[in-house]
Design a protein around this motif. Structure first.
Motif, PDB file in Angstrom:
ATOM      1  N   GLY A 157       0.805  -1.216   0.000  1.00  0.00           N
ATOM      2  CA  GLY A 157       0.000   0.000   0.000  1.00  0.00           C
ATOM      3  C   GLY A 157       0.829   1.253   0.000  1.00  0.00           C
ATOM      4  O   GLY A 157       0.449   2.272   0.585  1.00  0.00           O
ATOM      5  N   GLY A 158       2.005   1.198  -0.631  1.00  0.00           N
ATOM      6  CA  GLY A 158       2.866   2.368  -0.724  1.00  0.00           C
ATOM      7  C   GLY A 158       3.713   2.631   0.499  1.00  0.00           C
ATOM      8  O   GLY A 158       4.424   3.635   0.548  1.00  0.00           O
ATOM      9  N   LYS A 159       3.667   1.731   1.493  1.00  0.00           N
ATOM     10  CA  LYS A 159       4.450   1.918   2.717  1.00  0.00           C
ATOM     11  C   LYS A 159       5.215   0.636   3.055  1.00  0.00           C
ATOM     12  O   LYS A 159       4.854  -0.456   2.623  1.00  0.00           O
ATOM     13  CB  LYS A 159       3.540   2.295   3.887  1.00  0.00           C
ATOM     14  CG  LYS A 159       2.797   3.612   3.692  1.00  0.00           C
ATOM     15  CD  LYS A 159       1.898   3.901   4.888  1.00  0.00           C
ATOM     16  CE  LYS A 159       1.164   5.220   4.715  1.00  0.00           C
ATOM     17  NZ  LYS A 159       0.272   5.512   5.873  1.00  0.00           N
ATOM     18  N   LEU A 160       6.253   0.795   3.861  1.00  0.00           N
ATOM     19  CA  LEU A 160       7.060  -0.349   4.277  1.00  0.00           C
ATOM     20  C   LEU A 160       6.320  -1.105   5.374  1.00  0.00           C
ATOM     21  O   LEU A 160       6.027  -0.537   6.435  1.00  0.00           O
ATOM     22  CB  LEU A 160       8.415   0.148   4.781  1.00  0.00           C
ATOM     23  CG  LEU A 160       9.598  -0.823   4.740  1.00  0.00           C
ATOM     24  CD1 LEU A 160       9.865  -1.299   3.316  1.00  0.00           C
ATOM     25  CD2 LEU A 160      10.842  -0.134   5.304  1.00  0.00           C
ATOM     26  N   PRO A 161       5.984  -2.376   5.161  1.00  0.00           N
ATOM     27  CA  PRO A 161       5.209  -3.110   6.165  1.00  0.00           C
ATOM     28  C   PRO A 161       6.091  -3.724   7.248  1.00  0.00           C
ATOM     29  O   PRO A 161       7.262  -4.039   7.012  1.00  0.00           O
ATOM     30  CB  PRO A 161       4.544  -4.214   5.334  1.00  0.00           C
ATOM     31  CG  PRO A 161       5.531  -4.498   4.255  1.00  0.00           C
ATOM     32  CD  PRO A 161       6.190  -3.174   3.935  1.00  0.00           C
ATOM     33  N   GLN A 162       5.535  -3.881   8.414  1.00  0.00           N
ATOM     34  CA  GLN A 162       6.221  -4.594   9.485  1.00  0.00           C
ATOM     35  C   GLN A 162       5.844  -6.059   9.369  1.00  0.00           C
ATOM     36  O   GLN A 162       4.691  -6.423   9.532  1.00  0.00           O
ATOM     37  CB  GLN A 162       5.816  -4.059  10.858  1.00  0.00           C
ATOM     38  CG  GLN A 162       6.588  -4.720  12.002  1.00  0.00           C
ATOM     39  CD  GLN A 162       6.695  -3.809  13.202  1.00  0.00           C
ATOM     40  OE1 GLN A 162       6.898  -2.611  13.076  1.00  0.00           O
ATOM     41  NE2 GLN A 162       6.559  -4.377  14.380  1.00  0.00           N
ATOM     42  N   GLY A 163       6.811  -6.900   9.051  1.00  0.00           N
ATOM     43  CA  GLY A 163       6.551  -8.318   8.838  1.00  0.00           C
ATOM     44  C   GLY A 163       7.199  -8.837   7.580  1.00  0.00           C
ATOM     45  O   GLY A 163       7.322 -10.046   7.392  1.00  0.00           O
ATOM     46  N   SER A 164       7.652  -7.942   6.720  1.00  0.00           N
ATOM     47  CA  SER A 164       8.339  -8.336   5.491  1.00  0.00           C
ATOM     48  C   SER A 164       9.812  -8.593   5.781  1.00  0.00           C
ATOM     49  O   SER A 164      10.453  -7.827   6.504  1.00  0.00           O
ATOM     50  CB  SER A 164       8.219  -7.242   4.437  1.00  0.00           C
ATOM     51  OG  SER A 164       9.185  -7.420   3.420  1.00  0.00           O
ATOM     52  N   PRO A 165      10.412  -9.641   5.200  1.00  0.00           N
ATOM     53  CA  PRO A 165      11.830  -9.922   5.452  1.00  0.00           C
ATOM     54  C   PRO A 165      12.778  -8.889   4.851  1.00  0.00           C
ATOM     55  O   PRO A 165      13.956  -8.861   5.230  1.00  0.00           O
ATOM     56  CB  PRO A 165      12.036 -11.300   4.808  1.00  0.00           C
ATOM     57  CG  PRO A 165      10.922 -11.481   3.855  1.00  0.00           C
ATOM     58  CD  PRO A 165       9.765 -10.710   4.419  1.00  0.00           C
ATOM     59  N   CYS A 166      12.300  -8.040   3.933  1.00  0.00           N
ATOM     60  CA  CYS A 166      13.208  -7.032   3.381  1.00  0.00           C
ATOM     61  C   CYS A 166      12.993  -5.654   4.007  1.00  0.00           C
ATOM     62  O   CYS A 166      13.760  -4.722   3.729  1.00  0.00           O
ATOM     63  CB  CYS A 166      13.087  -6.953   1.858  1.00  0.00           C
ATOM     64  SG  CYS A 166      11.514  -6.354   1.234  1.00  0.00           S
ATOM     65  N   SER A 167      11.981  -5.493   4.849  1.00  0.00           N
ATOM     66  CA  SER A 167      11.755  -4.191   5.491  1.00  0.00           C
ATOM     67  C   SER A 167      12.939  -3.725   6.341  1.00  0.00           C
ATOM     68  O   SER A 167      13.302  -2.539   6.297  1.00  0.00           O
ATOM     69  CB  SER A 167      10.477  -4.224   6.332  1.00  0.00           C
ATOM     70  OG  SER A 167       9.333  -4.277   5.510  1.00  0.00           O
ATOM     71  N   PRO A 168      13.575  -4.610   7.124  1.00  0.00           N
ATOM     72  CA  PRO A 168      14.698  -4.149   7.958  1.00  0.00           C
ATOM     73  C   PRO A 168      15.841  -3.524   7.156  1.00  0.00           C
ATOM     74  O   PRO A 168      16.300  -2.428   7.472  1.00  0.00           O
ATOM     75  CB  PRO A 168      15.139  -5.426   8.678  1.00  0.00           C
ATOM     76  CG  PRO A 168      13.909  -6.264   8.755  1.00  0.00           C
ATOM     77  CD  PRO A 168      13.205  -5.998   7.467  1.00  0.00           C
ATOM     78  N   VAL A 169      16.328  -4.226   6.129  1.00  0.00           N
ATOM     79  CA  VAL A 169      17.465  -3.691   5.382  1.00  0.00           C
ATOM     80  C   VAL A 169      17.071  -2.444   4.597  1.00  0.00           C
ATOM     81  O   VAL A 169      17.846  -1.487   4.504  1.00  0.00           O
ATOM     82  CB  VAL A 169      18.069  -4.773   4.451  1.00  0.00           C
ATOM     83  CG1 VAL A 169      17.103  -5.201   3.372  1.00  0.00           C
ATOM     84  CG2 VAL A 169      19.377  -4.270   3.837  1.00  0.00           C
ATOM     85  N   VAL A 170      15.856  -2.406   4.061  1.00  0.00           N
ATOM     86  CA  VAL A 170      15.403  -1.217   3.341  1.00  0.00           C
ATOM     87  C   VAL A 170      15.295  -0.031   4.299  1.00  0.00           C
ATOM     88  O   VAL A 170      15.665   1.098   3.960  1.00  0.00           O
ATOM     89  CB  VAL A 170      14.055  -1.483   2.634  1.00  0.00           C
ATOM     90  CG1 VAL A 170      13.485  -0.197   2.064  1.00  0.00           C
ATOM     91  CG2 VAL A 170      14.231  -2.521   1.529  1.00  0.00           C
ATOM     92  N   SER A 171      14.807  -0.274   5.509  1.00  0.00           N
ATOM     93  CA  SER A 171      14.680   0.817   6.489  1.00  0.00           C
ATOM     94  C   SER A 171      16.039   1.402   6.838  1.00  0.00           C
ATOM     95  O   SER A 171      16.164   2.610   7.087  1.00  0.00           O
ATOM     96  CB  SER A 171      13.971   0.322   7.753  1.00  0.00           C
ATOM     97  OG  SER A 171      14.813  -0.516   8.527  1.00  0.00           O
TER      98      SER A 171
END
Length: 579
Positions: A157-171
């Motif tokens: 939905g256009g935002k970084l979700p909490q629960g995705s395995p790539c969210s940490p490195v992208v953040s």
């Protein structure tokens, strides 16, 4: 071509898909054709500090793609740092070789420690920010189509979700701008800065805490808020401070950074260790323990009393004790030999828990061979020799399920239990087994522990200790199927060959298989396998046995598997008495 060069040279979705190991058709289906509503499963979990946290778990196909993207980005970042002078780490969360321990270490022994929390950390990072950073950051400078595709894989939905395995490195990639601005601000006002995900820490030894960074607002100075310079820097970087979690800790009180005490040396909270020790005492004496859970975690309301939940699973407690050991062992400066000769209370507790899990509270018979490759051989042999099903294993839903467990050799098992280095380490286990068992009042030894040893030149020393335990007549030429040593501890040998009886587990394979060459090299089963023109056991197991398991003749393993089955039958007929 390096990973950095490959990603920077990519100009199309097809290029990115290839780097991630996907055909363009499959890649496009996952990213663009699965409906957004079907990409994630959403649920809420309670926060320890109160309230609920929204988790968006990606469906398996998307999760697999995001894992590959995360690996690609981590490898990219690691490659960027290669060859560069070492620099002080600013972000410790979701970074390889960094942890809450390294984050806390930066703030030990400081006069003031400020903790602030960023509100809605992942959702505050949107698709446009990710795309912009990947295109404009000098570390990346990616093509517009590639940067856009990466952002689309990462976002929900256009935002970084909490629960995705790539969210940490992208953040962390996006958060680097915040880190750069914050470290400049910290330096200007005599502070030290680190970040662990959304948890920011600034510490100083200045006599007074810099008012531009944080100011007290409470009557007694116990309530703080971000100072103007700090607030401006965070807002300018695109984040919002969670005002409820802003606090300053003084040297005269306990200072906590990412859950660890930092007043002098990094350590766990004293009460955390006491609770862990108490739970272990309950487990060792009764076979279960109480785990205190917040009422919210059990579905209750805010303000309800904590829940004392009875646990029999060792895994949660092991995670707690491992954490304590890792923190305290990190700053134990003694040599390894000294640590073993004079173990700390934490190391002793960890050893006691691992021994209990591995040898006392067994869910299945445990086979403990001399090394990792033996396990590969035996699993393949049991699967193919159906005559040993279901005693040693069986096929369920088209997949093989072992009925016995194999000792998992790892660095912690080698360090704490001193296992995984060959037959010599069996001596330590045998000699200390009785003393270790006597430390537990509850001994639910429902299954046997089976030591498997090669019947070769390294065996006689083990035989001497086995004889002391009552294994009369054991030698290289003795042919008993097994030797019961202490309670549920058994010893078996590889079947004897010829007049000398000498054998090893590789002797059970067809000689033609042992002559199989790998990259022109010959197999050498001895421990000195680094000679020119030779390859060793690990290569043999991984490149010869595993790929060809369906066609290999395992009939030579029948006598050895007979011995394993005989141990299981013997223990079933005469188990050690339970409490």
């Amino acid at each position: 071509m390096s990973i950095v060069n490959k990603l920077q040279a990519a100009t199309t979705r097809a290029d990115l898909a290839a780097l991630l190991g996907y055909q363009l058709k499959t890649f496009a289906f996952i990213v663009y054709q699965i409906p957004d509503a079907a990409k994630y499963t959403e649920f809420e979990t309670p926060k320890r500090s109160g309230g609920m946290r929204k988790i968006s778990a990606p469906v398996p196909r998307l999760k697999a793609l995001q894992k590959r993207l995360a690996t690609l980005l981590y490898d990219y970042l690691d490659e960027l740092e290669m060859g560069r002078p070492p620099r002080r780490t600013l972000s410790h969360g979701f970074v390889r070789k960094r942890s809450i321990i390294t984050n806390a270490h930066a703030h030990r022994g400081r006069r003031y420690v400020l903790n602030i929390d960023l509100e809605d950390f992942f959702p505050s990072i949107n698709l446009g920010r990710i795309r912009g950073v990947l295109m404009k950051d000098k570390r990346f400078l990616l093509h517009e189509r590639v940067a856009t595709a990466i952002a689309q894989i990462a976002c929900q939905g256009g935002k970084l979700p909490q629960g995705s395995p790539c969210s940490p490195v992208v953040s962390n990639i996006v958060g680097r701008l915040l880190d750069v601005r914050m470290v400049r601000l910290a330096k200007e006002y005599g502070c030290r800065y680190t970040r662990y995900a959304d948890d920011i820490t600034l510490s100083t030894n200045e006599k007074d805490f810099p008012a531009e960074i944080a100011i007290p607002t409470g009557v007694d100075g116990d309530v703080w808020e971000a100072g103007p310079a700090l607030a401006k820097a965070i807002v300018k970087a695109g984040y919002v401070i969670n005002a409820k979690k802003t606090r300053v800790q003084y040297r005269g009180s306990r200072q906590i950074v990412t859950g660890l005490v930092v007043n002098k040396q990094v350590n766990v909270k004293a009460e955390y260790y006491r609770i862990a020790r108490s739970m272990c005492w309950q487990l060792f004496n009764t076979g279960s323990y109480y785990r205190v859970l917040s009422a919210q975690f059990a579905g209750g309301a805010v303000g309800d009393p904590d829940i004392h939940q009875v646990q029999t699973s060792i895994a949660p407690l092991q995670g707690i004790v491992e954490h304590i050991y890792k923190v305290r062992n990190t700053y134990d400066v003694r040599e390894p030999d000294q640590k073993k000769k004079k173990p700390t209370a934490t190391r002793t507790l960890y050893h006691k828990l691992l021994f209990y899990k591995n040898f006392v509270a067994l869910e299945r018979p445990l086979l403990l061979p001399e090394g990792k490759t033996d396990t590969i051989y035996l699993k393949a042999a049991i699967e193919k020799l159906v005559g040993f099903h279901p005693k040693l294993g069986h096929i369920a839903a088209g997949r093989f399920k072992s009925a016995i467990s194999f000792q998992a050799f790892s660095s912690k098992i080698h360090d704490i239990l001193q296992l995984g280095g060959g037959s010599g380490e069996f001596l330590f286990l045998i000699r200390s087994y009785r003393a270790n068992l006597d430390r537990y009042r509850y001994r639910a030894m429902k299954h046997p522990v089976i030591l498997l040893i090669d019947n070769d030149s390294g065996a006689p020393d083990v035989f001497k200790d086995a004889i002391k335990c009552g294994a009369s007549g054991i030698s290289l030429t003795s042919t008993d199927p097994f030797y019961r040593l202490i309670d549920n501890l058994y010893l078996i040998k590889t079947p004897e060959i010829g007049a000398t009886g000498i054998s090893c587990i590789e002797s059970l394979f067809d000689p033609a298989l042992l002559n199989e060459k790998v990259n022109g090299l010959e197999f050498d089963a001895s421990k000195k396998h680094k000679a020119p023109g030779k390859y060793g056991k690990q290569v043999f197991a991984e490149q010869v046995i595993k790929p060809n398991a369906n066609t290999i003749d395992f009939s030579g393993f029948v006598p050895l598997l007979d011995r394993i089955a005989a141990v299981i039958d013997d223990y079933a007929a005469s188990p050690s008495p339970f409490p």
